[in-house]
Design an enzyme around this catalytic site. Structure first.
Site, PDB file in Angstrom:
ATOM      1  N   CYS A 155     -14.427   3.294 -27.639  1.00 46.19           N
ATOM      2  CA  CYS A 155     -15.877   3.878 -27.934  1.00 46.19           C
ATOM      3  C   CYS A 155     -16.397   3.842 -26.382  1.00 46.19           C
ATOM      4  O   CYS A 155     -17.393   3.369 -26.284  1.00 46.19           O
ATOM      5  CB  CYS A 155     -16.536   2.929 -28.896  1.00 46.19           C
ATOM      6  SG  CYS A 155     -15.689   2.901 -30.338  1.00 46.19           S
ATOM      7  N   GLY A 174       0.621  -1.179   0.131  1.00 50.87           N
ATOM      8  CA  GLY A 174       0.059  -0.068  -0.058  1.00 50.87           C
ATOM      9  C   GLY A 174       0.924   1.346  -0.108  1.00 50.87           C
ATOM     10  O   GLY A 174       0.222   2.369  -0.328  1.00 50.87           O
ATOM     11  N   PRO A 180       4.632  -5.129  -0.917  1.00 56.68           N
ATOM     12  CA  PRO A 180       4.395  -3.879  -1.689  1.00 56.68           C
ATOM     13  C   PRO A 180       4.432  -4.402  -3.091  1.00 56.68           C
ATOM     14  O   PRO A 180       5.142  -5.261  -3.837  1.00 56.68           O
ATOM     15  CB  PRO A 180       5.568  -3.232  -1.541  1.00 56.68           C
ATOM     16  CG  PRO A 180       6.611  -4.140  -1.116  1.00 56.68           C
ATOM     17  CD  PRO A 180       6.198  -5.114  -0.619  1.00 56.68           C
TER      18      PRO A 180
HETATM   19  N1  LLP Z   1      -1.247  -7.134  -0.434  1.00 59.54           N
HETATM   20  C1  LLP Z   1      -2.602  -7.278  -0.717  1.00 59.54           C
HETATM   21  C2  LLP Z   1      -3.179  -8.426  -0.168  1.00 59.54           C
HETATM   22  C3  LLP Z   1      -3.084  -6.670  -1.850  1.00 59.54           C
HETATM   23  O1  LLP Z   1      -4.700  -6.795  -1.954  1.00 59.54           O
HETATM   24  C4  LLP Z   1      -2.391  -5.673  -2.523  1.00 59.54           C
HETATM   25  C5  LLP Z   1      -3.200  -4.920  -3.428  1.00 59.54           C
HETATM   26  C6  LLP Z   1      -1.138  -5.627  -2.151  1.00 59.54           C
HETATM   27  C7  LLP Z   1      -0.540  -6.389  -1.319  1.00 59.54           C
HETATM   28  C8  LLP Z   1      -0.395  -4.325  -2.989  1.00 59.54           C
HETATM   29  O2  LLP Z   1      -0.853  -3.226  -2.743  1.00 59.54           O
HETATM   30  P1  LLP Z   1       0.136  -1.982  -3.358  1.00 59.54           P
HETATM   31  O3  LLP Z   1       1.536  -2.313  -2.339  1.00 59.54           O
HETATM   32  O4  LLP Z   1       0.414  -2.516  -4.853  1.00 59.54           O
HETATM   33  O5  LLP Z   1      -0.384  -0.784  -3.029  1.00 59.54           O
HETATM   34  N2  LLP Z   1      -5.668  -1.892  -8.953  1.00 59.54           N
HETATM   35  C9  LLP Z   1      -5.529  -0.901  -8.116  1.00 59.54           C
HETATM   36  C10 LLP Z   1      -4.653  -1.454  -6.968  1.00 59.54           C
HETATM   37  C11 LLP Z   1      -5.489  -2.614  -6.488  1.00 59.54           C
HETATM   38  C12 LLP Z   1      -4.707  -3.109  -5.225  1.00 59.54           C
HETATM   39  C13 LLP Z   1      -5.094  -4.426  -4.840  1.00 59.54           C
HETATM   40  N3  LLP Z   1      -4.389  -5.051  -3.747  1.00 59.54           N
HETATM   41  C14 LLP Z   1      -4.806   0.240  -8.622  1.00 59.54           C
HETATM   42  O6  LLP Z   1      -4.533   0.314  -9.846  1.00 59.54           O
HETATM   43  O7  LLP Z   1      -4.703   1.329  -7.832  1.00 59.54           O
END
Ligand code: LLP
Length: 425
Positions: A355, A242, A285
């Site tokens: 579209c 996150g 991450p």
């Molecule tokens: N761990 C779990 C259990 C997760 O569900 C996620 C992301 C991560 C780690 C990694 O999160 P990050 O570090 O990338 O923020 N498609 C969306 C983001 C969806 C994230 C879903 N889970 C976007 O494009 O913003």
């Protein structure tokens, strides 16, 4: 990662327009040096600073064999959420001992695939998954390492669609005593399950640590109550991912250490004061590792001026290769690669070619006067761009190129029309 020479934008030491000419557009381009720099920051701020830790790349952000191999060499783990991601890892010969499996509805087929490959651990999301996993392990006379994903009931300051830790969430086991504790008890006593501990993921693209810290308090209480109720000390805690990145000047990401240090210091203080051995800590991450390392190149096609309204500049891709603006209202910054230091005197909207009237990639972008066949570069597109690409309007999934210093290499070729229809019977 970027420089300008003779009005041209360079990614590392490679001219962006040259890449567009060589590989065609739309094109995903990643800087390997930038990905490695992010991995180095994780080593510095987390892995080398705190013993007994590991970091898994949430490969949903950019799941390719190239990425798996790079992470493998750098000693990172992989977090997969589907049979397809696991298959990519297997085909990359990613070691099973460094794979963890997340997801809120793992099928038996996926669980079996993971058990057969011998992955390290499952992050169990709900009671029925625990039951299925246990049965499959008993059938195979094997034992699975398990963490429980907890819904910590905290709200993250991010887009609602990527906030995942709220009480009303499809992810994770709710904190209700009569759901959680029977599940912990059954995992502890199961001969097919090795219960490691707890996991949370509170949301994505976060610029403050507060949500993680609130969720941590929940986990600390669980560590304690698991000890008191079951005389069981958990060995693992996963703090999710996150960590936010910079898309536009409106984003002010905080340093990774500003997330990690407060979490680790609170955890250590708590364990010391309760005479508990600090668990092994992991993170997962995605965006942080690849987001800023990627750009997308497009060729400008039609330009439409609506007097007294605005100018639409259309590109040869759009919501099929980057769905984030349409899906989350995500904002991006961009420039014209072949006019990189020209005065930005024209206000435009960048429209995709689908579209759909929502297929607007960037609203209100200042660029030099655009012309047919200029190369538009959109920044910070490395996470959830390629991995969320789709074939709407039967547009092809673009190619992916890696740049490393003055070298470039194709790692995914452009999808052909034939490939698009080859599964159709
Ligand atoms: N761990 C779990 C259990 C997760 O569900 C996620 C992301 C991560 C780690 C990694 O999160 P990050 O570090 O990338 O923020 N498609 C969306 C983001 C969806 C994230 C879903 N889970 C976007 O494009 O913003």
């Amino acid at each position: 990662m970027f420089s300008i020479k003779n009005h041209q934008l360079y990614i590392d030491q490679v001219e962006a327009s040259e890449l567009a000419k060589t590989y065609g557009t739309p094109l995903y381009v990643y800087s390997e040096n930038k990905i490695r720099a992010q991995l180095d920051t994780i080593k510095e701020a987390f892995l080398n600073k705190y013993p007994d830790t590991h970091a898994a790349f949430a490969c949903k952000a950019f799941c390719t064999k190239y990425m798996c191999r790079l992470l493998e060499k750098e000693g990172f783990w992989l977090d997969v959420v589907s049979g397809g991601e696991l298959y990519t890892a297997i085909k990359s010969e990613f070691p099973a001992s460094r794979i963890e499996f997340n997801g809120n509805n793992k099928s038996d087929e996926e669980l079996i695939m993971a058990l057969d490959y011998g992955i390290n651990r499952f992050v169990v999301d709900n009671p029925s998954e625990l039951y299925h996993l246990e049965q499959l392990c008993l059938d195979r006379s094997t034992k699975a390492n398990v963490l429980f994903r907890i819904t910590p009931a905290v709200s993250a300051n991010t887009h609602d669609y990527i906030s995942t830790g709220k009480k009303d969430s499809k992810f994770g086991i709710p904190l209700d005593d009569d759901i959680l504790y029977p599940l912990v008890a059954s995992a502890i006593k199961s001969e097919a399950i090795h219960f490691l501990g707890f996991h949370f993921h509170v949301g994505s693209q976060l610029h403050e640590v507060n949500t993680h810290l609130s969720a941590l308090e929940v986990i600390l209480q669980l560590i304690l109550s698991t000890k008191e109720r079951f005389d069981y000390t958990i060995s693992d805690f996963n703090l999710g991912g996150g960590f936010g990145i910079k898309y536009t000047d409106a984003d002010q990401p905080i340093a990774l250490s500003a997330f990690i240090d407060p979490i680790m210091s609170r955890l250590e203080e708590f364990c010391n004061s309760h005479g508990i051995i600090r668990p092994h800590v992991s993170m997962e991450p995605g965006r942080y590792i690849v987001g800023e390392a990627g750009v997308q190149l497009y060729t400008i096609g039609s330009i439409k001026q609506i007097p007294d309204v605005k100018t639409y500049v259309s590109i040869d891709g759009g919501m099929t290769d980057n769905v984030r603006p349409g899906l989350y209202g995500a904002k991006y910054d961009a420039c014209i690669a072949n006019k990189a230091d020209y005065e930005k005197n024209t206000l435009v909207d960048i429209s995709g070619k689908c579209c759909e009237s929502t297929d607007i990639l960037i609203k209100g972008l200042s660029i030099p006067e655009p012309q047919f066949e200029d190369i538009l570069t959109v920044f910070s597109t490395g996470a959830y761009g390629y991995s969320m690409a789709n074939n709407y309007n039967k547009l092809q999934i673009p190619a992916v190129v890696i740049v490393k210093s003055d070298k470039h290499q194709l790692i995914v070729r452009r999808q052909s029309y034939e490939e698009m229809i080859e599964r159709e019977i």
